[in-house]
Design an enzyme around this catalytic site. Structure first.
Site, PDB file in Angstrom:
ATOM      1  N   ASN A 160       0.873  -1.324  -0.141  1.00  0.00           N
ATOM      2  CA  ASN A 160      -0.060   0.161   0.183  1.00  0.00           C
ATOM      3  C   ASN A 160       0.707   1.331  -0.097  1.00  0.00           C
ATOM      4  O   ASN A 160       0.317   2.432  -0.473  1.00  0.00           O
ATOM      5  CB  ASN A 160      -0.967   0.028   1.111  1.00  0.00           C
ATOM      6  CG  ASN A 160      -0.267   0.152   2.574  1.00  0.00           C
ATOM      7  OD1 ASN A 160       0.730  -0.369   2.866  1.00  0.00           O
ATOM      8  ND2 ASN A 160      -1.080   0.813   3.390  1.00  0.00           N
ATOM      9  N   LYS A 183      12.271  -8.174   0.709  1.00  0.00           N
ATOM     10  CA  LYS A 183      11.385  -8.839   0.048  1.00  0.00           C
ATOM     11  C   LYS A 183       9.935  -7.972   0.046  1.00  0.00           C
ATOM     12  O   LYS A 183       9.165  -7.974   0.974  1.00  0.00           O
ATOM     13  CB  LYS A 183      10.802 -10.027   1.012  1.00  0.00           C
ATOM     14  CG  LYS A 183      10.174 -11.249   0.212  1.00  0.00           C
ATOM     15  CD  LYS A 183       9.099 -11.070  -0.664  1.00  0.00           C
ATOM     16  CE  LYS A 183       7.562 -11.093  -0.002  1.00  0.00           C
ATOM     17  NZ  LYS A 183       6.542 -10.931  -0.845  1.00  0.00           N
ATOM     18  N   GLY A 236       2.910  -4.903   7.594  1.00  0.00           N
ATOM     19  CA  GLY A 236       2.046  -5.442   7.047  1.00  0.00           C
ATOM     20  C   GLY A 236       0.841  -6.016   7.974  1.00  0.00           C
ATOM     21  O   GLY A 236       0.642  -5.290   8.738  1.00  0.00           O
ATOM     22  N   SER A 237       0.129  -6.910   7.578  1.00  0.00           N
ATOM     23  CA  SER A 237      -1.089  -7.186   8.323  1.00  0.00           C
ATOM     24  C   SER A 237      -0.685  -7.549   9.903  1.00  0.00           C
ATOM     25  O   SER A 237       0.623  -8.329  10.066  1.00  0.00           O
ATOM     26  CB  SER A 237      -1.941  -8.413   7.685  1.00  0.00           C
ATOM     27  OG  SER A 237      -1.221  -9.531   7.536  1.00  0.00           O
ATOM     28  N   VAL A 240      -0.101 -11.817   9.679  1.00  0.00           N
ATOM     29  CA  VAL A 240       1.367 -12.053   9.244  1.00  0.00           C
ATOM     30  C   VAL A 240       2.356 -11.599  10.102  1.00  0.00           C
ATOM     31  O   VAL A 240       3.291 -12.524  10.600  1.00  0.00           O
ATOM     32  CB  VAL A 240       1.498 -11.534   7.792  1.00  0.00           C
ATOM     33  CG1 VAL A 240       3.048 -12.083   7.322  1.00  0.00           C
ATOM     34  CG2 VAL A 240       0.691 -12.087   6.741  1.00  0.00           C
ATOM     35  N   GLU A 258       5.316  -3.411  12.155  1.00  0.00           N
ATOM     36  CA  GLU A 258       4.223  -2.325  12.114  1.00  0.00           C
ATOM     37  C   GLU A 258       2.983  -3.032  11.334  1.00  0.00           C
ATOM     38  O   GLU A 258       3.193  -3.329  10.257  1.00  0.00           O
ATOM     39  CB  GLU A 258       4.869  -1.196  11.280  1.00  0.00           C
ATOM     40  CG  GLU A 258       5.811  -0.488  11.896  1.00  0.00           C
ATOM     41  CD  GLU A 258       5.334   0.380  13.258  1.00  0.00           C
ATOM     42  OE1 GLU A 258       4.000   0.542  13.473  1.00  0.00           O
ATOM     43  OE2 GLU A 258       6.017   0.854  14.019  1.00  0.00           O
ATOM     44  N   CYS A 292      -2.715   2.117   6.757  1.00  0.00           N
ATOM     45  CA  CYS A 292      -2.998   1.489   7.944  1.00  0.00           C
ATOM     46  C   CYS A 292      -3.503   2.482   8.828  1.00  0.00           C
ATOM     47  O   CYS A 292      -3.981   2.229   9.803  1.00  0.00           O
ATOM     48  CB  CYS A 292      -1.320   1.087   8.354  1.00  0.00           C
ATOM     49  SG  CYS A 292      -0.320   2.377   7.938  1.00  0.00           S
ATOM     50  N   GLN A 339      -8.601  -8.198  -2.443  1.00  0.00           N
ATOM     51  CA  GLN A 339      -9.092  -7.223  -1.696  1.00  0.00           C
ATOM     52  C   GLN A 339     -10.522  -6.563  -1.860  1.00  0.00           C
ATOM     53  O   GLN A 339     -11.195  -6.521  -0.990  1.00  0.00           O
ATOM     54  CB  GLN A 339      -8.058  -5.945  -1.729  1.00  0.00           C
ATOM     55  CG  GLN A 339      -8.163  -4.915  -0.747  1.00  0.00           C
ATOM     56  CD  GLN A 339      -7.650  -5.343   0.616  1.00  0.00           C
ATOM     57  OE1 GLN A 339      -6.776  -6.356   0.791  1.00  0.00           O
ATOM     58  NE2 GLN A 339      -8.229  -4.892   1.463  1.00  0.00           N
ATOM     59  N   GLU A 392     -10.004  -4.780  10.708  1.00  0.00           N
ATOM     60  CA  GLU A 392      -9.660  -3.879   9.638  1.00  0.00           C
ATOM     61  C   GLU A 392     -10.266  -4.322   8.450  1.00  0.00           C
ATOM     62  O   GLU A 392      -9.951  -5.434   7.944  1.00  0.00           O
ATOM     63  CB  GLU A 392      -7.916  -3.907   9.580  1.00  0.00           C
ATOM     64  CG  GLU A 392      -7.238  -3.166   8.739  1.00  0.00           C
ATOM     65  CD  GLU A 392      -5.913  -3.040   8.453  1.00  0.00           C
ATOM     66  OE1 GLU A 392      -5.265  -4.245   8.615  1.00  0.00           O
ATOM     67  OE2 GLU A 392      -5.137  -2.202   8.638  1.00  0.00           O
ATOM     68  N   GLU A 471       9.366   3.512  13.801  1.00  0.00           N
ATOM     69  CA  GLU A 471      10.132   3.740  12.506  1.00  0.00           C
ATOM     70  C   GLU A 471      10.214   5.119  12.326  1.00  0.00           C
ATOM     71  O   GLU A 471       9.700   6.196  12.941  1.00  0.00           O
ATOM     72  CB  GLU A 471       9.465   3.086  11.311  1.00  0.00           C
ATOM     73  CG  GLU A 471       9.307   1.453  11.748  1.00  0.00           C
ATOM     74  CD  GLU A 471       9.058   0.852  10.410  1.00  0.00           C
ATOM     75  OE1 GLU A 471      10.193   0.506   9.665  1.00  0.00           O
ATOM     76  OE2 GLU A 471       7.956   0.543  10.308  1.00  0.00           O
TER      77      GLU A 471
HETATM   78  P1  NAP Z   1       0.488  -8.580   4.480  1.00  0.00           P
HETATM   79  O1  NAP Z   1      -0.474  -9.814   3.659  1.00  0.00           O
HETATM   80  O2  NAP Z   1       0.729  -8.925   5.979  1.00  0.00           O
HETATM   81  O3  NAP Z   1       1.707  -8.672   3.615  1.00  0.00           O
HETATM   82  C1  NAP Z   1       2.859  -7.741   3.947  1.00  0.00           C
HETATM   83  C2  NAP Z   1       4.180  -8.542   3.342  1.00  0.00           C
HETATM   84  O4  NAP Z   1       4.577  -9.875   4.115  1.00  0.00           O
HETATM   85  C3  NAP Z   1       3.956  -9.037   1.960  1.00  0.00           C
HETATM   86  O5  NAP Z   1       5.542  -8.615   1.432  1.00  0.00           O
HETATM   87  C4  NAP Z   1       3.614 -10.524   2.187  1.00  0.00           C
HETATM   88  O6  NAP Z   1       4.227 -11.077   0.864  1.00  0.00           O
HETATM   89  C5  NAP Z   1       4.712 -10.973   2.998  1.00  0.00           C
HETATM   90  N1  NAP Z   1       4.287 -11.948   3.955  1.00  0.00           N
HETATM   91  C6  NAP Z   1       3.166 -12.846   3.776  1.00  0.00           C
HETATM   92  N2  NAP Z   1       3.223 -14.013   4.417  1.00  0.00           N
HETATM   93  C7  NAP Z   1       4.446 -14.042   5.062  1.00  0.00           C
HETATM   94  C8  NAP Z   1       5.237 -15.048   5.759  1.00  0.00           C
HETATM   95  N3  NAP Z   1       4.600 -16.102   6.075  1.00  0.00           N
HETATM   96  N4  NAP Z   1       6.275 -14.717   6.001  1.00  0.00           N
HETATM   97  C9  NAP Z   1       7.126 -13.529   5.804  1.00  0.00           C
HETATM   98  N5  NAP Z   1       6.478 -12.735   4.928  1.00  0.00           N
HETATM   99  C10 NAP Z   1       4.951 -12.980   4.559  1.00  0.00           C
HETATM  100  O7  NAP Z   1      -0.033  -7.308   4.156  1.00  0.00           O
HETATM  101  P2  NAP Z   1      -0.668  -6.418   2.881  1.00  0.00           P
HETATM  102  O8  NAP Z   1      -1.747  -6.940   2.540  1.00  0.00           O
HETATM  103  O9  NAP Z   1       0.769  -6.414   1.905  1.00  0.00           O
HETATM  104  O10 NAP Z   1      -0.576  -4.926   3.456  1.00  0.00           O
HETATM  105  C11 NAP Z   1      -1.930  -4.535   4.231  1.00  0.00           C
HETATM  106  C12 NAP Z   1      -1.495  -4.430   5.570  1.00  0.00           C
HETATM  107  O11 NAP Z   1      -0.597  -3.693   6.083  1.00  0.00           O
HETATM  108  C13 NAP Z   1      -2.630  -3.930   6.468  1.00  0.00           C
HETATM  109  O12 NAP Z   1      -3.038  -4.650   7.582  1.00  0.00           O
HETATM  110  C14 NAP Z   1      -2.054  -2.538   7.020  1.00  0.00           C
HETATM  111  O13 NAP Z   1      -2.767  -1.929   7.859  1.00  0.00           O
HETATM  112  C15 NAP Z   1      -0.511  -2.903   7.065  1.00  0.00           C
HETATM  113  N6  NAP Z   1       0.246  -1.676   7.086  1.00  0.00           N
HETATM  114  C16 NAP Z   1       0.651  -1.285   8.402  1.00  0.00           C
HETATM  115  C17 NAP Z   1       1.596  -0.147   8.054  1.00  0.00           C
HETATM  116  C18 NAP Z   1       2.139   0.564   9.613  1.00  0.00           C
HETATM  117  O14 NAP Z   1       3.049   1.163   9.389  1.00  0.00           O
HETATM  118  N7  NAP Z   1       1.526   0.081  10.691  1.00  0.00           N
HETATM  119  C19 NAP Z   1       1.831   0.597   7.010  1.00  0.00           C
HETATM  120  C20 NAP Z   1       1.084  -0.019   5.873  1.00  0.00           C
HETATM  121  C21 NAP Z   1       0.209  -0.855   5.831  1.00  0.00           C
HETATM  122  P3  NAP Z   1       3.218 -11.145  -0.123  1.00  0.00           P
HETATM  123  O15 NAP Z   1       3.828 -10.576  -1.532  1.00  0.00           O
HETATM  124  O16 NAP Z   1       3.070 -12.681  -0.935  1.00  0.00           O
HETATM  125  O17 NAP Z   1       1.831 -10.754   0.096  1.00  0.00           O
END
Ligand code: NAP
Ligand code: MG
Length: 500
Positions: A160, A183, A236-237, A240, A258, A292, A339, A392, A471
């Protein structure tokens, strides 16, 4: 995303390992299409293998000694050059970001500006990697601290903010003298590739920054499990992130996560309601709610609730939904089909749980058929315990919760597992400061939206939203460096007396 077999003339996203662009040998590839126009094929992304990820980690390990010994101000200069290159290529990168992720070009430009500012700020940190000197309890003794790199660090990022989040991890990791294996999210691999090209052009030496595309559960998992990787920074989420935290802990890695948010705006009866409505609508529907820090809940006190919901609805109905590359678009598409379906499911749940005010469905007809568009949606009379108030959604959906008074509004605002950001709208200074203290989250905004942050200011959340050091800002340095203490005795004699 279909798995492809024939892909002549289609762009293929290569990996960057040990200073060379190499196409993955994996037979598994996925298409990436523009989510606003599915006829537009951005290219194909190989699902790199675990073996390829191991090669990237070994390259980073080999590059470590020379990079660690490069003076920090010199490492900073490379980041400054990266900042200038990003500035030079801002428009082109912004358009690629919009094409691949879907946010509007104005939002992409904003993301790039933030990235440029972060690179500038962190470049300067290369001249400020300071320690302390401390007086000793003994005569002619002193102690001092120095900051040293951790080693090879693994960075895992979401789709995102495919430029800003990688930049706010890569820049401090490199300035501290670590080498990096990154990655990126598979959905935004082409933007990731472009960013790496700019770092390389800026002068990052071979092996210092490596990037491999592919699936998180394969190569992301390999990175987290590697004994050669000292630290993982993940965004990310929550789902994960908690898995990565548990796995990394088995090897006692340093870990920063985060994660998700469910950020509230609290509106009191003395608020400037116009300002609050404008800010809530932009916080909720900007970036299609795929932030996020997006505003996903409004907690409004009863006396102004009817009027405020009407003000929100009036503004929301006017928002133009469409292709983010068109100048008048305000709300772009969902990033992909998964999504889109997730948001559609929450719309159905919301219709059962609360009162639909506007939106509530996928947009179809004309160009909408070619993308993943959802009408900006508001639900009213949402119970603080409802699914749509607790989970979320990551889409253009806003839940309005009504509260009796200030205290019950704060209770409702805090009643979630997440704790990333919050906003308070009020003209009463006492209640503003009380709310800043009592809102259970990492970042509070006063009379402004829940979104946004500055390059030199710490960023992060509490509870299920964040773990480990903050961060951005100078605090980023704390995660990416190890503090070493040096005791110096310059008496030249055997120590007497002090035995502890
Ligand atoms: P995600 O599905 O958790 O994926 C994040 C990253 O982790 C991707 O590169 C994903 O690879 C990788 N991943 C997935 N499973 C994994 C595993 N088992 N081991 C290691 N890496 C793995 O999140 P998203 O859908 O990309 O992003 C949306 C989420 O990010 C939302 O929940 C949002 O709130 C959160 N977010 C948080 C912040 C913050 O600063 N707090 C900022 C932005 C976004 P793939 O390429 O396979 O998906
Ligand atoms: Mg995901």
């Amino acid at each position: 995303m279909a798995t492809l077999t024939h892909m002549s003339r289609t762009a293929i996203c290569a990996n960057y390992i040990d200073g060379t662009w190499v196409e993955s040998g994996s037979a598994k590839r996925v298409e990436r299409r523009n989510p606003a126009n599915l006829d537009d094929l951005v290219g194909c992304v190989p699902r790199s293998t675990r073996e390829e990820m191991r090669r990237a980690i070994q390259a980073a390990k080999r590059a470590l000694p020379a990079w660690r010994d490069t003076p920090a101000p010199q490492r900073g200069k490379i980041l400054l050059r990266a900042s200038r290159l990003l500035e030079e290529h801002k428009e082109e990168v912004a358009r690629l970001l919009t094409r691949e992720e879907g946010k509007t070009v104005a939002e992409s430009r904003g993301e790039l500006l933030r990235s440029i500012n972060i690179l500038e700020f962190i470049a300067g940190e290369g001249r400020r990697l300071t320690g302390e000197t401390l007086p000793s309890e003994l005569p002619r003794n002193l102690a001092y601290t120095i900051r040293q790199p951790l080693g090879v660090v693994g960075l895992i990022t979401p789709w995102n903010f495919p430029v800003a989040i990688p930049v706010w991890k890569i820049a401090p990791a490199l300035v501290c003298g670590n080498t990096v294996v990154w990655k990126p999210a598979e959905l935004t691999s082409f933007t990731a590739r472009r960013l790496v090209e700019l770092f390389v052009e800026a002068g990052v030496p071979a092996g210092v920054l490596n990037m491999a595309t592919g699936s998180g559960s394969e190569i992301g998992d390999e990175l987290v499990g590697s004994p050669d990787v000292r630290a993982i920074s993940f965004t990310g989420s929550t789902e994960v992130g908690s898995r990565i935290y548990a796995k990394g802990a088995q090897q006692l890695k340093k870990i920063q996560c985060e994660m998700g948010g469910k950020n509230p705006v609290v509106v009191l009866e003395d608020a400037d309601l116009d300002l609050a409505a404008e800010s809530t609508v932009s916080g909720a529907f900007g970036s299609t709610g795929q932030r996020c820090t997006a505003t996903s809940r409004v907690v409004v006190v009863d006396v102004v609730a009817d009027r405020f919901v009407e003000m929100l609805a009036e503004r929301t109905r006017k928002l133009k939904v469409g292709d983010g590359s068109e100048a008048d678009t305000y709300v772009g598409p969902s990033v992909d089909k998964a999504q889109l379906h997730k948001v559609e499911e929450y719309l159905e749940i919301g219709k059962r749980e609360a009162r639909l005010v506007c939106g509530g469905e996928r947009l179809l007809g004309g160009n909408y058929d070619n993308g993943y568009f959802i009408a900006p949606t508001i639900f009213d009379h949402v119970s603080p315990e409802a699914c749509i108030a607790q989970e979320e959604i990551f889409g253009p959906v806003l839940s309005v919760i009504r509260a009796r008074d200030f205290d019950s509004a704060l209770v409702a605002a805090n009643n979630i597992p997440f704790g990333l950001t919050s906003s308070i709208f009020s003209t009463d200074a006492n209640r503003v400061f009380q709310a800043a203290e009592r809102l259970d989250c990492g970042m509070v905004h006063v009379n402004s939206p829940t979104v946004g942050g500055e390059a030199h200011v710490p960023f992060g959340g509490t509870k299920s939203s964040g773990l480990g050091e903050r961060e951005t800002g100078s605090t980023a340095i704390e995660f990416y460096s190890e503090l070493k203490v040096v005791y110096v005795d310059y008496t030249g004699r055997k120590r007497e007396g002090k035995l502890y």
